[in-house]
Design a protein around this motif. Structure first.
Motif, short mmCIF file in Angstrom:
data_model
loop_
_atom_site.label_atom_id
_atom_site.label_comp_id
_atom_site.label_asym_id
_atom_site.label_seq_id
_atom_site.Cartn_x
_atom_site.Cartn_y
_atom_site.Cartn_z
N UNK A 231 0.59 -1.19 0.11
CA UNK A 231 -0.08 0.02 -0.07
C UNK A 231 0.88 1.08 -0.08
N UNK A 232 1.93 1.12 0.68
CA UNK A 232 2.65 2.41 0.77
C UNK A 232 3.40 2.74 -0.64
N UNK A 233 3.70 1.49 -1.13
CA UNK A 233 4.31 1.56 -2.41
C UNK A 233 3.60 2.03 -3.50
N UNK A 234 2.15 1.61 -3.45
CA UNK A 234 1.09 2.23 -4.40
C UNK A 234 0.98 3.74 -4.23
N UNK B 275 -6.33 1.49 2.85
CA UNK B 275 -5.15 1.62 3.57
C UNK B 275 -5.56 1.79 5.33
N UNK B 276 -6.80 2.44 5.41
CA UNK B 276 -7.34 2.58 6.78
C UNK B 276 -8.00 1.42 6.94
N UNK B 277 -8.69 0.82 6.22
CA UNK B 277 -9.11 -0.53 6.50
C UNK B 277 -8.35 -1.60 7.01
N UNK B 278 -7.26 -1.76 6.10
CA UNK B 278 -6.07 -2.48 6.52
C UNK B 278 -5.41 -2.24 7.81
N UNK B 279 -5.51 -1.19 8.28
CA UNK B 279 -4.88 -0.78 9.59
C UNK B 279 -5.72 -1.48 10.58
N UNK B 280 -7.04 -1.00 10.25
CA UNK B 280 -8.25 -1.46 11.29
C UNK B 280 -8.16 -2.92 11.48
N UNK B 281 -8.04 -3.53 10.26
CA UNK B 281 -8.12 -4.93 10.43
C UNK B 281 -7.06 -5.58 11.07
N UNK B 282 -5.90 -5.00 10.79
CA UNK B 282 -4.54 -5.63 11.49
C UNK B 282 -4.82 -5.23 12.85
N UNK B 283 -5.31 -4.10 13.21
CA UNK B 283 -5.32 -3.96 14.85
C UNK B 283 -6.35 -4.91 15.49
N UNK B 284 -7.47 -5.28 14.64
CA UNK B 284 -8.48 -5.90 15.48
C UNK B 284 -7.80 -7.64 15.49
N UNK B 285 -7.05 -7.83 14.46
CA UNK B 285 -6.38 -9.28 14.50
C UNK B 285 -5.47 -9.27 15.73
N UNK B 286 -4.63 -8.32 15.84
CA UNK B 286 -3.87 -8.44 16.93
C UNK B 286 -4.49 -8.19 18.44
#
Length: 225
Positions: free
Chosen positions: A69-72, A102-113
């Motif tokens: 995502x950062x590369x894109x 990117x915001x959805x991915x960050x929220x998903x990663x936090x929820x998984x952790x």
């Protein structure tokens, strides 16, 4: 046979014929599958104008953490920089979609952790609850003097210290104010020495893991007369 006119007019020029036979009558080889050593190698296709080489592929910028995502996002930012490459509506729309993804991915990663931490805590709590009867037997043996010294006393001490690594603490203080969140009152005794309900004796120790109470302590409560 006699003929009239100039004899040179009737002399035909030599005619060349193309041999279309697939098998060479002299060598017996199939034509088209063998290539003479002197035949020139096929020229490689050259893209672009004559003598020009194809331009190199654009390099993808590396992000700090290698995130796709950062590369894109870096590619979109590079496309929108400079006077010759203004930000178009398509690039702006793609950037908005990228930020939302990117915001959805960050929220998903936090929820998984967070779910992983909860699952780990639940597993530890299950093990600690299963070991509480063993801790009660150790307390009973210590009160009867069976663990005053010897190898079993050392083993019991190591076992209790090992459980402290999982933030397991005892609830066995006396003389403190009675707290229904961590104490279970079994007996109430009037006392002139107290001004408020307080713990006078612990019948069975309680345990907590961090701020979470696993088992309340069974106590005798001294109440004012």
């Amino acid at each position: 046979m006699p003929h009239h006119g100039n004899e040179e007019e009737y002399q035909s020029e030599p005619v060349s014929f193309r041999d279309n036979r697939k098998i060479d009558p002299e060598t017996g080889a199939v034509r088209g599958q063998q290539k003479d050593a002197g035949d020139p190698a096929p020229a490689e296709p050259v893209s672009g104008a004559a003598g020009e080489q194809a331009p190199p592929a654009p390099a993808v910028p590396d992000s700090a953490d290698g995130d796709a995502l950062a590369q894109a996002e870096a590619i979109l930012n590079e496309a929108g920089e400079g006077e010759d490459a203004p930000v178009t509506e398509v690039i702006a729309e793609l950037r908005n979609d990228l930020l939302r993804l990117q915001a959805e991915y960050v929220n998903y990663r936090r929820r998984v952790e967070r779910d992983r931490d909860v699952a780990r805590d639940q597993a530890v709590i299950g093990v600690l609850n299963s070991l509480m009867p063993v801790l009660d037997d150790i307390d009973a043996a210590r009160q009867h003097g069976d663990l005053a010294d010897g190898p079993f006393a050392a083993i019991a001490g190591k076992f209790e210290n090992a459980l402290k690594a999982y933030e397991l603490t005892r609830i066995d203080e006396t003389g403190v104010a009675f707290d229904p969140n961590i104490h279970e009152a079994l007996i109430q005794q009037p006392s002139a020495d107290v001004q408020a309900d307080s713990v006078s004796q612990v019948l069975r120790a309680g345990y907590r893991k961090g701020d979470r109470v696993l088992r309340a302590a069974q106590v005798i409560v001294a109440v004012p007369e």
